[in-house]
Design a protein around this motif. Sequence first.
Motif, mmCIF file in Angstrom:
data_model
loop_
_atom_site.group_PDB
_atom_site.id
_atom_site.type_symbol
_atom_site.label_atom_id
_atom_site.label_comp_id
_atom_site.label_asym_id
_atom_site.label_seq_id
_atom_site.Cartn_x
_atom_site.Cartn_y
_atom_site.Cartn_z
ATOM 1 N N ALA A 74 0.829 -1.207 0.000
ATOM 2 C CA ALA A 74 0.000 0.000 0.000
ATOM 3 C C ALA A 74 0.861 1.254 0.000
ATOM 4 N N GLU A 75 1.978 1.218 0.724
ATOM 5 C CA GLU A 75 2.912 2.346 0.705
ATOM 6 C C GLU A 75 3.669 2.280 -0.621
ATOM 7 N N GLU A 76 3.519 3.313 -1.433
ATOM 8 C CA GLU A 76 3.897 3.233 -2.838
ATOM 9 C C GLU A 76 5.374 2.941 -3.078
ATOM 10 N N SER A 77 6.266 3.488 -2.285
ATOM 11 C CA SER A 77 7.686 3.293 -2.557
ATOM 12 C C SER A 77 8.081 1.821 -2.481
ATOM 13 N N ARG A 78 7.348 1.026 -1.699
ATOM 14 C CA ARG A 78 7.668 -0.403 -1.576
ATOM 15 C C ARG A 78 7.530 -1.145 -2.896
ATOM 16 N N ARG A 79 6.800 -0.556 -3.827
ATOM 17 C CA ARG A 79 6.584 -1.232 -5.114
ATOM 18 C C ARG A 79 7.840 -1.254 -5.972
ATOM 19 N N LEU A 80 8.860 -0.525 -5.572
ATOM 20 C CA LEU A 80 10.159 -0.690 -6.233
ATOM 21 C C LEU A 80 10.612 -2.142 -6.149
ATOM 22 N N GLU A 86 16.556 -6.309 -14.335
ATOM 23 C CA GLU A 86 16.976 -5.502 -15.479
ATOM 24 C C GLU A 86 16.475 -4.067 -15.343
ATOM 25 N N THR A 87 15.219 -3.918 -14.937
ATOM 26 C CA THR A 87 14.659 -2.582 -14.771
ATOM 27 C C THR A 87 15.323 -1.849 -13.616
ATOM 28 N N LEU A 88 15.595 -2.551 -12.529
ATOM 29 C CA LEU A 88 16.281 -1.930 -11.407
ATOM 30 C C LEU A 88 17.673 -1.457 -11.799
ATOM 31 N N LEU A 206 13.185 9.023 -7.982
ATOM 32 C CA LEU A 206 13.297 7.715 -8.623
ATOM 33 C C LEU A 206 12.021 7.342 -9.363
ATOM 34 N N LYS A 207 10.891 7.632 -8.751
ATOM 35 C CA LYS A 207 9.614 7.320 -9.396
ATOM 36 C C LYS A 207 9.475 8.065 -10.726
ATOM 37 N N LYS A 208 9.835 9.340 -10.731
ATOM 38 C CA LYS A 208 9.743 10.120 -11.975
ATOM 39 C C LYS A 208 10.663 9.556 -13.052
ATOM 40 N N LEU A 209 11.878 9.206 -12.651
ATOM 41 C CA LEU A 209 12.811 8.645 -13.625
ATOM 42 C C LEU A 209 12.325 7.289 -14.132
ATOM 43 N N LEU A 210 11.801 6.468 -13.241
ATOM 44 C CA LEU A 210 11.301 5.160 -13.636
ATOM 45 C C LEU A 210 10.211 5.276 -14.692
ATOM 46 N N LEU A 211 9.241 6.132 -14.425
ATOM 47 C CA LEU A 211 8.066 6.195 -15.296
ATOM 48 C C LEU A 211 8.270 7.064 -16.524
ATOM 49 N N VAL A 214 12.777 5.194 -17.809
ATOM 50 C CA VAL A 214 13.225 3.799 -17.759
ATOM 51 C C VAL A 214 12.153 2.824 -18.221
ATOM 52 N N ALA A 215 10.993 2.844 -17.602
ATOM 53 C CA ALA A 215 9.963 1.834 -17.891
ATOM 54 C C ALA A 215 8.570 2.423 -17.696
ATOM 55 N N PRO A 216 8.099 3.232 -18.641
ATOM 56 C CA PRO A 216 6.752 3.807 -18.530
ATOM 57 C C PRO A 216 5.651 2.764 -18.407
ATOM 58 N N SER A 217 5.916 1.538 -18.856
ATOM 59 C CA SER A 217 4.904 0.487 -18.787
ATOM 60 C C SER A 217 4.541 0.128 -17.347
ATOM 61 N N TRP A 218 5.369 0.523 -16.378
ATOM 62 C CA TRP A 218 5.088 0.248 -14.973
ATOM 63 C C TRP A 218 4.141 1.281 -14.362
ATOM 64 N N ALA A 219 3.747 2.278 -15.105
ATOM 65 C CA ALA A 219 2.901 3.347 -14.554
ATOM 66 C C ALA A 219 1.635 2.828 -13.880
ATOM 67 N N PRO A 220 0.932 1.810 -14.418
ATOM 68 C CA PRO A 220 -0.284 1.333 -13.744
ATOM 69 C C PRO A 220 -0.049 0.780 -12.345
#
Length: 223
Positions: A74-80, A86-88, A206-211, A214-220
């Motif tokens: 539920a805490e969003e940062s844990r979803r890393l 490879e994505t990490l 990190l979230k901004k860079l990820l989406l 790096v991997a916009p497909s993880w946005a959902p």
Amino acid sequence: MNKGFFTDVLASRPLLWEAMLRANSRPASASEGFPDASALPGEAAASLLSWLAGRPDAARREQRGQHAAFWDYAEESRRLALLDRETLAALCLVAGVALHAPEIACALRREDVLTLRSGIGEDMYRYALCRGRYQLGSVRRLFAGLHPSLPLAERCALHGSMAPRLVAALWPEELAERFLPSLPPLPGGELPSFSEGEIREIWNALKKLLLKEVAPSWAPCFK
């Protein structure tokens, strides 16, 4: 687990649910990829019910070399921790370069430029010049004075690897233990001491860079 979060995930966030299933199906020793969520055994669902009932079956999993299941994202940062290796690795690379992009852009001597291109790669060098130096903003101040004696390319690698580790420092121990082995090796240096607010800044960066990079497909899987 927050029941509202779990209800929302089951009802309207199938990609996040699949990512949670994959993460809880991976053996602790796995070094590559995750199994297809459509072929997952029923054990993942059973372990979730056990977790929700307050009776995680940790001992049995430890005997088989697996971590106890973890479902509280539920805490969003844990979803890393749901990201594949490879994505990490890509996120760490981009983060390190973005943190030092203004310095990279200021390199003018041919020898310095060639060293940087060799150290971070041509694509990352161009990223630093074109977009990276305009991203992250004030987060750079947290890393600006760290390890000044290291060559710039090495600082990029070190600080990029540090950033997600700092975020994981705020997580439950059982999740951090699952996550840290999936990161690229930390090339020397201890983690700096930052406040929780500063670590939250790093997470948002990190979230901004990820989406975005790096991997916009993880946005959902993120808010």
